[in-house]
Design an enzyme around this catalytic site. Structure first.
Site, short mmCIF file in Angstrom:
data_model
loop_
_atom_site.label_atom_id
_atom_site.label_comp_id
_atom_site.label_asym_id
_atom_site.label_seq_id
_atom_site.Cartn_x
_atom_site.Cartn_y
_atom_site.Cartn_z
N GLN A 104 7.10 12.46 -3.00
CA GLN A 104 5.91 12.63 -3.83
C GLN A 104 5.22 13.94 -3.47
OE1 GLN A 104 1.99 10.67 -3.30
NE2 GLN A 104 2.50 9.54 -5.17
N TYR A 183 -7.02 13.12 -6.48
CA TYR A 183 -6.52 14.39 -5.96
C TYR A 183 -6.49 15.44 -7.08
CZ TYR A 183 -5.63 11.52 -1.92
OH TYR A 183 -5.81 10.67 -0.85
N ARG A 229 2.74 9.89 -11.40
CA ARG A 229 1.88 8.77 -11.05
C ARG A 229 0.46 9.00 -11.56
NH1 ARG A 229 0.39 5.62 -5.35
NH2 ARG A 229 0.35 3.57 -6.34
N GLY A 321 3.02 -1.47 -1.78
CA GLY A 321 2.66 -0.65 -0.65
C GLY A 321 2.65 -1.43 0.64
N ARG A 322 1.53 -2.09 0.93
CA ARG A 322 1.40 -2.80 2.21
C ARG A 322 2.45 -3.88 2.46
NH1 ARG A 322 -4.25 -4.89 1.91
NH2 ARG A 322 -3.76 -4.75 -0.30
#
Length: 364
Positions: A104, A183, A229, A321-322
């Site tokens: 990414q 971002y 994304r 993710g987690r």
């Protein structure tokens, strides 16, 4: 215990771009801050990703395409030979373990600090991030970023394309362009952070222009093996959007002819009208990342109920993710209904050694 009858679609093979994937479980990108001070991926990062190679696809943590794009300490880069060599070790380890990895690419924009990059951060407009930024000496007030010139924009587009070429040289199967979570690319999209009056600000077609140019440049650089994304419903890092229902459909319409391999929707809500609209407009595979709660323990079923809802709403693959962070063998655990490791709260999620990183146990 996981109800395995609801998880079966997660284990069906599928195709993504030029890749044949053995299952529809994607490891979502998660920054873990284990790179060197120069942004070089380290051997422990190669071990971490190789442990999770049974995922249908790994999307590695965000790498900055240039020096000014650095966000926090320990973030990897993708613009020097040393960084490329470090990512090559990671890609080789994942491939040797039977996996597939995308890298990414993320530019922090105003989320940065001179103590991290040596440079004043840049952004679409000179509007500081609310709050503080992590630096080697602790939390510091976020600086006012320098407004990007059109030359800065052109150079940044070229930097994304160059980073994509380096990713392929490093052995990655493709790249993901990060336009989410506040971002730089997300900053151009949002009305709260983009107050420009030139060709990159104001109307929806102008605010999406930078993202479109980046994706087009990456496509020209490496071909079809790249994704994008977005996170329309994840309004963090000072992001506010008063026209998301118009902007994101317009962005997808502009990108459809470019043909990214996939769209990755973060914090996806299958009941949200916008998610349904994005699914209808997007002609390629859609990866959905379910909302599992930021501070809550992992669901007992590992998130498979949320995954089933997203698949029923039209998602093609599911990113976690987690659950992958704490369970290197997540695919096997979900397939068999085995209990999941909890995410450890007694260690830092960011930076450090093997503790809370590569020491989570597997079933065998």
């Amino acid at each position: 215990m996981t109800d395995t009858s609801t998880t079966a679609p997660l284990f069906a093979p599928t195709r993504l771009g030029s890749l044949d994937l053995p299952n529809r479980l994607v490891m979502a990108p998660m920054s873990r801050h284990r790179a060197t001070a120069d942004g070089v991926p380290t051997p422990i990062m190669a071990e971490y990703y190789a442990q999770r190679a049974t995922a249908g696809l790994i999307i590695a943590e965000a790498s900055t395409p240039n020096q000014v794009g650095y966000t926090y300490p320990g973030i990897p880069g993708l613009f020097t030979e040393a960084q490329t060599a470090g990512w090559r070790h990671v890609a080789e380890a994942v491939t040797a373990a039977g996996g597939r990895i995308f890298l990414q690419m993320e530019h922090g924009g105003r989320i940065g600090h001179p103590d991290n990059s040596g440079l004043v951060p840049v952004a679409p407009s000179p509007i500081a991030l609310p709050g503080t930024v992590q630096t080697p000496s602790g939390q510091r007030d976020a600086p006012v970023p320098r407004e990007m010139t059109t030359d800065d924009i052109r150079e940044t587009v070229a930097d994304f394309a160059a980073a994509a070429r380096l990713a392929v040289r490093a052995g990655a199967a493709g790249v993901e362009v990060h336009s989410a979570n506040g971002y730089l690319l997300n900053q151009f999209l949002a009305t709260s952070t983009n107050h420009r009056t030139d060709a990159y600000g104001g109307s929806v077609p102008r605010r999406i222009r930078f993202v479109v140019e980046v994706v087009e440049a990456v496509a020209d650089a490496i071909g079809p093996d790249r994704g994008l994304r977005i996170s329309p419903d994840n309004l963090i890092n000072g992001i506010a959007m008063d026209d998301a229902d118009r902007l994101f459909p317009a962005l997808l319409d502009a990108l459809a002819p470019v043909g990214p391999a996939y769209l990755h929707v973060g914090y996806a809500d299958p009941a949200a009208p916008l998610f349904g609209e994005l699914r209808r407009r997007w002609p390629a595979p859609l990866i959905a990342n379910p909302v599992l709660g930021r501070r809550l323990p992992l669901p007992a079923d590992g998130g498979t109920s949320a995954a089933a809802e997203l698949l029923a709403a039209g998602a093609d693959l599911i990113s976690f993710g987690r659950p992958f962070l704490a369970n290197p063998d997540l695919v096997a655990r979900l397939r068999t209904g085995a209990p999941l490791n909890p995410v450890r709260r007694d260690v830092s999620m960011y930076g450090g050694d093997a503790t809370g990183y590569t020491d989570y146990p597997s079933l065998t």
